[in-house]
Design an enzyme around this catalytic site. Structure first.
Site, mmCIF file in Angstrom:
data_model
loop_
_atom_site.group_PDB
_atom_site.id
_atom_site.type_symbol
_atom_site.label_atom_id
_atom_site.label_comp_id
_atom_site.label_asym_id
_atom_site.label_seq_id
_atom_site.Cartn_x
_atom_site.Cartn_y
_atom_site.Cartn_z
ATOM 1 N N LYS A 126 -67.623 14.897 -31.333
ATOM 2 C CA LYS A 126 -67.628 15.221 -29.895
ATOM 3 C C LYS A 126 -66.528 16.240 -29.662
ATOM 4 O O LYS A 126 -65.551 16.279 -30.407
ATOM 5 C CB LYS A 126 -67.321 13.958 -29.075
ATOM 6 N N ASP A 166 -72.938 18.131 -22.816
ATOM 7 C CA ASP A 166 -72.537 16.841 -22.235
ATOM 8 C C ASP A 166 -72.129 17.192 -20.799
ATOM 9 O O ASP A 166 -72.598 18.207 -20.257
ATOM 10 C CB ASP A 166 -71.385 16.206 -23.039
#
Ligand code: NDP
Ligand code: 2IT
Length: 447
Positions: A126, A166
């Protein structure tokens, strides 16, 4: 058993004492996975979980860029490369002022389990930045994305690490990021997913997280002989995940009552139908407005400032905004109002205490790492199409997405059944996700 969990968590707390979100995510996994490890000799004594909570690599870098006024801005960029045992690092990029190492480590840690559950060969990662895209011009977004990628490009690649979107990162941002990567590497590869349809994107990827969440909830409801038909559904958020969750709920005959953003929620008692949802999509994705502006076109709806929508009576709740947006008191109100199913579209939207309330009431509860895995799964399908230099139809991708969500549901049933027959999807998802990664780590030795 309790002492094993405590000893492990104490060590993790000592090493990560200033990272509350990361500790929250680890605690939830440890409480379900350690009892499984203790009962299964092949995993015991190998410190697998201890290795899994330490990122393989955490990159932090300066992002300097020039705003429209000519002023120099400095942001912080990150990529957490958490685990590559079952495939290259894979996971989104978040641009939001709250982004820090704790939030990205929690997201990367969850991603490892989620990606394992998809059945596709993807490790977990991430990244992102504390950059705030709100109120920025398209040119500012472009300059920031180019500056961000001018450093990140060194650490990623189609066989190494494949970022995606995201919060705050959608097709527009992926486009600018892709453009800079392509220029710097002089190659057109599937290094990012969530790309536009004319430059390597996959059909259904924009819809996949929201649709997948509803497919998963549908599977849970089926275990009770139930469905979305005629159900009142409360959705939080109004971004990518919320919009397509709402769209699929409508297609399955449910009624969507709410949407929200960080300023508050709208409640439309008559239901947010297809036409109203199209208005929201235009408002959020093109005009980049606020959800309160819904009332300018639909004055019969209410805007409740500064609150989350969990106080609205419903049978199904789909939290699709952000972490810790659904707390213990919210969970109690949902149960009191007759909610039978909560399926997380966001990552870790329910606090630990809220989950305990759902489990105690024995309602259907799906943790994000299972129920929102459709997004990254379809990113995996985008990677496959890029490697094949081929494009599947909408229907083909959607059918594969449905199959994947159904398989994740089956994995949760396999590992999540309590003695009384109740399905603990948290336990099921954590153990099923763990087993595959643990096996790969053991096969590869201590590296
Ligand atoms: P978007 O940026 O498209 O939308 C985010 C939405 O959540 C907006 O409505 C935003 O409101 C709201 N939100 C963000 N931060 C907060 C906050 N602190 N409090 C209240 N509301 C907030 O992001 P996505 O829809 O892509 O992501 C939503 C969630 O889903 C995240 O948890 C993400 O990690 C998760 N997720 C996303 C996937 C994807 O493929 N995109 C895949 C799997 C999970 P505002 O505009 O006011 O900030
Ligand atoms: O949280 C997530 O799973 C995502 N933001 C999507 C990641 C991806 O690589 O598609």
């Amino acid at each position: 058993m309790k002492s094993n969990i405590e000893a492990f968590l104490n060590l993790v707390k000592e090493r990560n004492s200033h990272e509350p979100e990361f500790l929250q995510a680890v605690e939830e996994v440890a409480e379900t996975v350690i009892p499984y490890i203790v009962k299964h000799d092949i995993y015991y004594g190998k410190n697998i979980l201890l290795r899994m909570v330490e990122p393989e690599r955490l990159i932090s870098f300066r992002v300097s860029w020039v705003d429209d006024k000519g002023e120099i801005q400095v942001n912080r960029g990150y990529r957490v490369q958490m685990n590559s045992a079952i495939g290259p690092y894979k996971g989104g990029l978040r641009f939001h002022p709250t982004v820090n190492a704790s939030i990205l480590k929690f997201l990367a840690f969850e991603q490892v389990f989620k990606n394992s559950l998809t059945t596709l060969p993807m490790g977990g990662g991430k990244g992102g930045s504390d950059f705030d895209p709100k109120g920025k011009s398209d040119n500012e977004i472009m300059r920031f994305c180019h500056a961000f990628m001018s450093e990140l490009f060194r650490y990623i690649g189609p066989n190494t690490d494949i970022p995606a979107g995201d919060i705050g990162v959608g097709t527009r941002e992926i486009g600018f990021l892709f453009g800079m990567y392509k220029k710097l590497n002089n190659e057109f590869t599937g290094v990012l997913t969530g790309k536009g349809m004319s430059w390597g994107g996959s059909l259904i990827r924009p819809e996949a997280t929201g649709y997948g969440n509803v497919y998963f909830a549908e599977k849970m409801l089926e275990t009770k002989g139930d469905s979305f038909k005629g159900k009142n559904v409360v959705v939080s958020g109004s971004g990518n995940v919320a919009q397509y969750a709402a769209e699929k709920v409508l297609q399955l005959g449910g009624k969507v009552l709410t949407l929200s953003d960080s300023s508050g929620y709208i409640y439309d008692e008559a239901g947010i139908d297809e036409k109203k949802l199209a208005f929201v999509m235009e408002l959020k994705n093109v005009k980049r407005g606020r959800i309160s502006e819904y009332l300018e076109s639909y004055p019969n709806a209410k805007f409740v400032k500064g609150k989350t929508p969990w106080e609205v009576k419903c049978e199904i709740a789909l939290p699709c905004a952000t972490q810790n947006e659904l707390q213990e008191d919210d969970a109690k109100v949902l149960i009191k109002n007759g909610c039978i199913c909560v399926s997380e579209g966001a990552n870790m939207p329910s606090t630990k205490e809220a989950i305990a309330v759902f489990h105690k009431a024995k309602i259907l509860f799906a943790p994000g790492k299972a129920s929102n895995a459709g997004g990254v799964a379809t990113s995996g399908l985008e990677m496959t199409q890029n490697s094949l230099r081929y494009k599947w139809t909408r229907e083909e991708v959607d059918n594969k997405l449905k199959d994947i969500m159904s398989n994740i549901h089956k994995s949760c049933l396999e590992y999540g059944k309590d003695d009384d027959g109740y399905i603990d999807y948290v336990k099921g998802a954590n153990i099923a996700g763990f087993v595959k990664v643990a096996e790969a780590m053991m096969a590869q030795g201590v590296v």
